[in-house]
Design an enzyme around this catalytic site. Sequence first.
Site, mmCIF file in Angstrom:
data_model
loop_
_atom_site.group_PDB
_atom_site.id
_atom_site.type_symbol
_atom_site.label_atom_id
_atom_site.label_comp_id
_atom_site.label_asym_id
_atom_site.label_seq_id
_atom_site.Cartn_x
_atom_site.Cartn_y
_atom_site.Cartn_z
ATOM 1 N N GLY A 11 0.835 -1.206 0.000
ATOM 2 C CA GLY A 11 0.000 0.000 0.000
ATOM 3 C C GLY A 11 0.862 1.245 0.000
ATOM 4 O O GLY A 11 1.870 1.308 0.693
ATOM 5 N N ARG A 72 0.887 -5.108 -6.214
ATOM 6 C CA ARG A 72 0.979 -6.346 -5.425
ATOM 7 C C ARG A 72 1.228 -7.453 -6.441
ATOM 8 O O ARG A 72 0.634 -7.458 -7.510
ATOM 9 C CB ARG A 72 -0.312 -6.564 -4.647
ATOM 10 C CG ARG A 72 -0.623 -5.341 -3.761
ATOM 11 C CD ARG A 72 -1.462 -5.678 -2.563
ATOM 12 N NE ARG A 72 -2.018 -4.479 -1.959
ATOM 13 C CZ ARG A 72 -1.631 -3.974 -0.792
ATOM 14 N NH1 ARG A 72 -0.684 -4.543 -0.083
ATOM 15 N NH2 ARG A 72 -2.197 -2.887 -0.310
ATOM 16 N N ASP A 103 5.094 -5.027 5.886
ATOM 17 C CA ASP A 103 5.681 -6.332 6.219
ATOM 18 C C ASP A 103 5.688 -7.310 5.046
ATOM 19 O O ASP A 103 6.608 -8.114 4.911
ATOM 20 C CB ASP A 103 5.047 -6.943 7.475
ATOM 21 C CG ASP A 103 3.541 -6.909 7.455
ATOM 22 O OD1 ASP A 103 2.969 -6.516 6.424
ATOM 23 O OD2 ASP A 103 2.933 -7.303 8.469
ATOM 24 N N THR A 125 4.251 2.612 5.598
ATOM 25 C CA THR A 125 2.849 2.170 5.651
ATOM 26 C C THR A 125 2.118 3.069 6.646
ATOM 27 O O THR A 125 2.695 3.450 7.663
ATOM 28 C CB THR A 125 2.730 0.687 6.074
ATOM 29 O OG1 THR A 125 1.363 0.404 6.404
ATOM 30 C CG2 THR A 125 3.582 0.337 7.284
ATOM 31 N N ASP A 127 -0.153 2.303 8.585
ATOM 32 C CA ASP A 127 -0.688 1.560 9.741
ATOM 33 C C ASP A 127 0.156 1.639 11.014
ATOM 34 O O ASP A 127 -0.331 1.323 12.088
ATOM 35 C CB ASP A 127 -0.857 0.083 9.386
ATOM 36 C CG ASP A 127 -1.979 -0.127 8.389
ATOM 37 O OD1 ASP A 127 -2.914 0.691 8.385
ATOM 38 O OD2 ASP A 127 -1.912 -1.096 7.610
ATOM 39 N N ASP A 129 2.384 -0.422 11.989
ATOM 40 C CA ASP A 129 2.231 -1.761 12.572
ATOM 41 C C ASP A 129 3.509 -2.593 12.478
ATOM 42 O O ASP A 129 3.462 -3.812 12.430
ATOM 43 C CB ASP A 129 1.084 -2.505 11.861
ATOM 44 C CG ASP A 129 1.332 -2.630 10.365
ATOM 45 O OD1 ASP A 129 2.256 -1.973 9.849
ATOM 46 O OD2 ASP A 129 0.600 -3.403 9.717
ATOM 47 N N ARG A 171 -6.491 -3.002 9.703
ATOM 48 C CA ARG A 171 -7.071 -4.362 9.740
ATOM 49 C C ARG A 171 -6.603 -5.117 10.969
ATOM 50 O O ARG A 171 -7.384 -5.772 11.636
ATOM 51 C CB ARG A 171 -6.689 -5.139 8.477
ATOM 52 C CG ARG A 171 -7.658 -4.932 7.335
ATOM 53 C CD ARG A 171 -7.218 -5.704 6.148
ATOM 54 N NE ARG A 171 -5.829 -5.372 5.827
ATOM 55 C CZ ARG A 171 -5.376 -5.092 4.623
ATOM 56 N NH1 ARG A 171 -6.184 -5.117 3.611
ATOM 57 N NH2 ARG A 171 -4.115 -4.787 4.405
HETATM 58 P P1 ATP Z 1 0.772 -2.763 3.512
HETATM 59 O O1 ATP Z 1 1.198 -2.844 4.955
HETATM 60 O O2 ATP Z 1 0.487 -1.383 3.093
HETATM 61 O O3 ATP Z 1 -0.275 -3.769 3.133
HETATM 62 P P2 ATP Z 1 2.743 -4.593 2.513
HETATM 63 O O4 ATP Z 1 4.147 -4.382 2.078
HETATM 64 O O5 ATP Z 1 2.532 -5.412 3.744
HETATM 65 O O6 ATP Z 1 2.089 -3.158 2.657
HETATM 66 P P3 ATP Z 1 1.676 -6.718 0.820
HETATM 67 O O7 ATP Z 1 0.616 -6.647 -0.231
HETATM 68 O O8 ATP Z 1 1.476 -7.633 1.960
HETATM 69 O O9 ATP Z 1 1.905 -5.204 1.293
HETATM 70 O O10 ATP Z 1 3.049 -7.114 0.114
HETATM 71 C C1 ATP Z 1 3.524 -6.411 -1.025
HETATM 72 C C2 ATP Z 1 4.178 -7.382 -1.988
HETATM 73 O O11 ATP Z 1 5.311 -8.009 -1.370
HETATM 74 C C3 ATP Z 1 3.325 -8.565 -2.445
HETATM 75 O O12 ATP Z 1 2.419 -8.215 -3.479
HETATM 76 C C4 ATP Z 1 4.374 -9.531 -2.925
HETATM 77 O O13 ATP Z 1 4.823 -9.225 -4.227
HETATM 78 C C5 ATP Z 1 5.509 -9.310 -1.921
HETATM 79 N N1 ATP Z 1 5.414 -10.339 -0.876
HETATM 80 C C6 ATP Z 1 4.508 -10.439 0.117
HETATM 81 N N2 ATP Z 1 4.683 -11.560 0.843
HETATM 82 C C7 ATP Z 1 5.730 -12.222 0.270
HETATM 83 C C8 ATP Z 1 6.410 -13.454 0.539
HETATM 84 N N3 ATP Z 1 6.043 -14.254 1.532
HETATM 85 N N4 ATP Z 1 7.451 -13.787 -0.259
HETATM 86 C C9 ATP Z 1 7.845 -12.986 -1.272
HETATM 87 N N5 ATP Z 1 7.228 -11.827 -1.577
HETATM 88 C C10 ATP Z 1 6.207 -11.430 -0.832
#
Ligand code: ATP
Length: 319
Positions: A11, A72, A103, A125, A127, A129, A171
């Site tokens: 995000g 994503r 994360d 982010t 959040d 978090d 969330r």
């Molecule tokens: P937000 O906190 O805003 O949701 P985020 O970084 O946690 O941000 P995610 O959609 O969970 O957002 O992850 C972003 C991207 O990171 C995913 O679309 C994917 O490409 C990669 N990613 C997530 N989990 C994994 C994993 N276990 N292994 C490899 N790549 C990953």
Amino acid sequence: MKKIGILTSGGDAPGMNAAIRAVVRKAIFHDMEVYGIYNGYQGLMEGNIKQLEIGSVGDIIQRGGTILYSARSEEFKTEAGQEKAIEQLNKFGIEGLIVIGGDGSFQGAVKLTQKGYPCIGVPGTIDNDITGTDFTIGFDTALNTIIDAIDKIRDTATSHERTYVIEVMGRDAGDLALWAGLADGAESILIPEKPHDFNMVIDRLKKGQERGKKHSIIVLAEGVGKGMDLGSKIQEATDMETRVTVLGHIQRGGRPTGFDRVLASRLGAKAVDLLLEGKAGRMVGIENNQLVDHDITHVLTSKHEVDMDMVNLANQLSI
Ligand code: ATP
């Protein structure tokens, strides 16, 4: 290290652009080349990569969103996807990667680091978090967006003597709801980390009404449940005219606050320093206003805790 890459993933959050600017300028200051990877890990696999110059990041420090876009990608979670990404990094001669995100994005950074590509995570982010940092980039701006919205809602709540339920993002994390609720003097704040007692919410509303209160504000983190459901339950239980506002994606946009711009600049520059020191698999953060770095795997395996002192304070002040 002479060539580094940078991407934003997950995000978007206000202040990501300030972090990109800091990475690019700091790296160029140290005679390195910087490559912008567009659309997160998806763009990395597809080779959507361009060199960034000093001017590429001019006039962006004040802009929300991310000039590198975000995406994503399910494919990147697979072994084959990660191999594709590494092929592209090799093709461009990129020796280290800075990942700005949450994360999920850090999971990806860990995978690449394990495959021999040094990655550094920058927490971006709204959040707030993520463990290992007191604040994430974007939290302060989102918080102020919520406060601004609630202040406006409060005017109409007072005029019509209504109860308002404000549903905010979060969330799994209640920081936005907690901080906004405290800053706005909400009657009740409902967060995912702490089970709430619906009867207590109603009790407070009724006590306020008996004291002659003209309006009430309840802040609800989306992870607890739907604002609409809570609004209907309150109306049924109290007969008070209740309205619900779901703030939604407005919370992710807008000009970053001064705090977020400074935080992003400091964290982005620190990430470059770590790559120069030969470090890998670390996340930069801020603790007690000092820049720190932690092992990303450790960050991912420990749970961000909500500040219970603040929860108690909010309870005491909203009697
Ligand atoms: P937000 O906190 O805003 O949701 P985020 O970084 O946690 O941000 P995610 O959609 O969970 O957002 O992850 C972003 C991207 O990171 C995913 O679309 C994917 O490409 C990669 N990613 C997530 N989990 C994994 C994993 N276990 N292994 C490899 N790549 C990953």
